[in-house]
Every structure is written in structure tokens, then in C-alpha cells.
Design an enzyme around this catalytic site. Structure first.
Site, PDB file in Angstrom:
ATOM      1  N   ASP A   1      -5.286   0.047  -0.809  1.00  0.00           N
ATOM      2  CA  ASP A   1      -4.748   0.369  -2.129  1.00  0.00           C
ATOM      3  C   ASP A   1      -5.483  -0.475  -3.163  1.00  0.00           C
ATOM      4  O   ASP A   1      -5.520  -1.702  -3.062  1.00  0.00           O
ATOM      5  CB  ASP A   1      -3.242   0.045  -2.120  1.00  0.00           C
ATOM      6  CG  ASP A   1      -2.528   0.577  -3.342  1.00  0.00           C
ATOM      7  OD1 ASP A   1      -3.169   1.256  -4.166  1.00  0.00           O
ATOM      8  OD2 ASP A   1      -1.317   0.296  -3.455  1.00  0.00           O
TER       9      ASP A   1
ATOM     10  N   ASP B   1      -6.418   6.209  -5.473  1.00  0.00           N
ATOM     11  CA  ASP B   1      -6.863   4.851  -5.127  1.00  0.00           C
ATOM     12  C   ASP B   1      -6.207   4.343  -3.867  1.00  0.00           C
ATOM     13  O   ASP B   1      -6.099   3.145  -3.668  1.00  0.00           O
ATOM     14  CB  ASP B   1      -6.533   3.901  -6.284  1.00  0.00           C
ATOM     15  CG  ASP B   1      -5.035   3.693  -6.425  1.00  0.00           C
ATOM     16  OD1 ASP B   1      -4.282   4.668  -6.242  1.00  0.00           O
ATOM     17  OD2 ASP B   1      -4.628   2.551  -6.682  1.00  0.00           O
ATOM     18  N   GLU B   2      -5.792   5.243  -2.990  1.00  0.00           N
ATOM     19  CA  GLU B   2      -4.925   4.806  -1.909  1.00  0.00           C
ATOM     20  C   GLU B   2      -5.064   5.737  -0.717  1.00  0.00           C
ATOM     21  O   GLU B   2      -5.090   6.953  -0.884  1.00  0.00           O
ATOM     22  CB  GLU B   2      -3.495   4.872  -2.463  1.00  0.00           C
ATOM     23  CG  GLU B   2      -2.447   4.271  -1.618  1.00  0.00           C
ATOM     24  CD  GLU B   2      -1.061   4.488  -2.255  1.00  0.00           C
ATOM     25  OE1 GLU B   2      -0.957   4.611  -3.503  1.00  0.00           O
ATOM     26  OE2 GLU B   2      -0.109   4.570  -1.486  1.00  0.00           O
TER      27      GLU B   2
HETATM   28 MG   LIG Z   1      -3.023   1.152  -6.318  1.00  0.00          MG
END
Ligand SMILES: [Mg+2]
Length: 361
Positions: A17, A115-116
Site C-alpha cells: 500500500d 496504490d494497493e
Molecule cells: Mg494507500
């Protein structure tokens, strides 16, 4: 059952993350933002109080600002913060760089957001912590952004882990420290515990994981219904869900051999249109997009022409655009009169489209 448990407990799962993703990108690109409270949102003073916080950097978070909060409320909490408009085209390009790095390590990637992602790296002999360090290093080198990673034997613990040591941290949760980790976890850190559940648990005098584990399955089910079951398992660090990855197919597309040869431009255009429609449906069903469009043309004498067009970004799945490109290739290479026996259209350089469909607001 016991064998099954042993197998799932030996998995190596990462949850990666990025830290305050959008805010971090803007701080990277605009040094004047680096030491200020930064809120990615339209400034409510300029938008008539409208707007929602997409994300905030850690300085702003310390003042109580968080994503999905109204920009007006964020302004009340952090009157001196800088409001900066989101640039999703840029964030998407960075997201692609990050996901490309994930796929360098394993095909078993479950994208969760821009983003993960969850990564299943069970096939590595190397420790999860070592792979986590390599991935973090690669992300930093390529994008100059920091990330946090949780390493464990299931998705639940990996996710709790990445969240625990933010920003720029790694948390390894294994069988020997798992219960200790859960014991200390505040009740609202468990998955799915919102404000209502939190209040109910506090009424029951349950404040952390250790206390949660003391509640019986029956008690939890009586209080919280089916979600009580999840809490029961979470309090024991148990989670059996798989990393949902898609075997990366080489290409998705369609080709047709015609009973009667095509002799006119209109016939060719019509055929490409139908092929493109079918390909778009398949791509959507498989939740993939592609960067390379491939066109195949075969004439009555079995002369076969293939041409590819590669973009930096995945192709937009617009039938008219794809047909126009196909016809361009056709016109460049064939002149009247022609006899076409086969046409094909496909997409390669595929990637999952899941994280591209994440709704941003
Ligand atoms: Mg994040």
C-alpha cells in the site's frame, strides 16, 4: 481439513500500500508542498464549499483530516492547509508503474486500488520480509515514492500489517507473534468495524483484540449476526480467502473466416465492427485492458498480414476507434480489387482493469 489448514497457513501473502498516494505524488513533484499540511481536493473557498477530500498527507491527517471527508470540514480542521487539485491522469500513470513492479515479482497479483494490491509469493523460497524489502526498494527507485507492506500467511493479517506500520514500514506477522499483534489491536482496526459496530463493542466493554477473542462465537453471532462470525475469525487471525489473480492471457480477440470472400471496403468495415464488439465484450468479461492492438488479414491466396499498434497506455475500449485503426492498416496494405478470406482483431500486453475501475469519489 488439517492438511488444508497447514497448506493455507504456509502461504506467503503481501499487502502493498503506497503511503498517502496522491498527496505523496504531489509532494514529490512540488517541493514547496513538502513541509505543509496538504489536502488533495478543490479548495472549498473556490468551489463554494463543495468538494471531497481525495487524500491528505500525514501532517493534515494529524489534524484529523481524512479521505472522503467534505472539503469544507477539512478546511475547518486545518485552516492553514494547502488544497491541491487532483490529477488523476498522473496518478493512473504512476499506478501503472507500481503494478508493473508487482508483476515483476509474481503473476498472482490482486489489485485492490490505484496504490494497493495483494501479492501471493508462496512460491518463493526467500522470506516474505526480503521480497517486501525488494518491492519497496523497486517502487522507491522507479517512482520515488514510499510504500508500506504487511507480510503474513493470509490476506487479513497482511492488510492489518501494512496498515499498522504506516508510513514507510514493513510489518511481519507470523504464527508466533500473531496473537500478540491481535491482542493489542484497537477494536476499530478490525476489518469491517465501522462507527456503529465500534460503539456496540465498547458498550460490551470490548476495546481490543484480546477482549474480542474472549467473546464466544454464539455471543458474537447473537450481537452482530453474520458479521459476528467474521469478528470471531479475525480475533484469531484466521482468514482463508485466496489472492484473486487472473492468469495473464497472452491475448484476447476474435477472428473470422468468411464463407464468401469479402470484396468491398464496406464489408471489411462491417466485419471489423463485429469482431471489435466481440473482443470488447471478452475484455470486459475478463476484466483486462491491453496496450497492443493486433490486426490480422488473410486473402484468398492465404497471404497473411499481421500488424500491431502499441500504446503507452491501454487502449480505450471504443469500437469506432478500434475499427478506424484496423481500417487504416487495411488501407495501407491492400488495394482494390481484393478478396479477403479472414480478418482478426485482438488485444495483447494485457493488464488487469480492476484497479482502473475503482471509483474515486
Ligand atoms: Mg494507500
Amino acid at each position: 481439513m488439517a492438511d488444508f489448514l497447514r497448506t493455507v497457513d504456509r502461504r506467503k501473502i503481501l499487502h502493498v500500500d503506497l503511503d498517502a498516494f496522491y498527496a505523496q505524488i504531489e509532494m514529490r513533484d512540488h517541493p514547496q508542498l513538502r513541509h505543509k499540511a496538504l489536502i488533495i481536493s478543490r479548495d472549498p473557498a473556490q468551489s463554494g464549499g463543495r468538494g471531497v477530500v481525495a487524500t491528505a498527507n500525514y501532517l493534515a491527517r494529524r489534524l484529523g483530516v481524512h479521505s472522503a471527508m467534505s472539503a469544507a470540514e477539512a478546511k475547518r480542521l486545518a485552516p492553514d492547509a494547502i488544497f491541491w487539485p487532483a490529477d488523476f491522469t498522473k496518478y493512473k500513470a504512476v499506478s501503472q508503474q507500481i503494478h508493473d513492479i508487482f508483476y515483476q515479482f509474481t503473476p498472482k497479483v490482486e489489485p485492490v486500488a490505484f496504490d494497493e494490491a495483494y501479492l501471493d509469493i508462496s512460491h518463493y523460497a526467500t522470506s516474505g520480509a526480503t521480497i517486501a524489502a525488494q518491492i519497496r526498494h523497486e517502487i522507491l527507485k522507479t517512482t520515488h515514492l514510499t510504500s508500506s507492506v504487511g507480510v503474513s500467511h493470509n490476506k487479513l493479517l497482511a492488510k492489518l500489517g501494512s496498515n499498522y506500520n504506516k508510513p514507510n514500514g514493513v510489518t511481519v506477522i507470523n504464527h508466533s507473534n500473531m496473537l500478540e499483534f491481535i491482542d493489542a489491536l484497537p477494536i476499530d482496526k478490525f476489518r469491517g468495524v465501522g462507527q456503529k459496530t465500534k460503539e456496540k463493542l465498547i458498550q460490551l466493554d470490548i476495546h481490543d483484540g484480546r477482549q474480542l477473542r474472549q467473546l464466544s462465537q454464539e455471543m458474537l453471532r447473537a450481537q452482530f449476526g453474520k458479521f459476528g462470525e467474521h469478528l470471531y475469525l479475525q480475533a484469531r487471525g484466521m482468514n482463508f480467502s485466496e489472492v484473486k489473480w487472473q492468469r495473464q492471457r497472452q491475448s484476447v480477440g476474435k477472428e473470422t473466416t468468411f464463407d464468401r470472400f469479402l470484396h468491398t471496403e464496406a464489408q471489411v468495415q462491417n466485419a471489423f465492427g463485429q469482431l471489435a464488439d466481440k473482443m470488447i465484450i471478452s475484455l470486459r468479461q475478463q476484466k483486462v485492458v491491453g496496450r497492443t492492438l493486433n490486426i490480422k488479414i488473410r486473402d484468398a491466396d492465404f497471404n497473411t498480414l499481421t500488424r500491431s499498434l502499441t500504446h503507452h497506455e491501454p487502449w480505450v475500449l471504443d469500437q469506432q476507434v478500434l475499427v478506424r485503426e484496423a481500417l487504416n492498416i487495411f488501407d495501407k496494405n491492400l488495394s482494390m480489387p481484393f478478396s479477403i478470406r479472414l480478418l482478426g482483431i485482438s488485444m495483447s500486453n494485457l493488464r488487469s482493469s480492476t484497479f482502473e475501475e475503482v471509483s474515486l469519489f
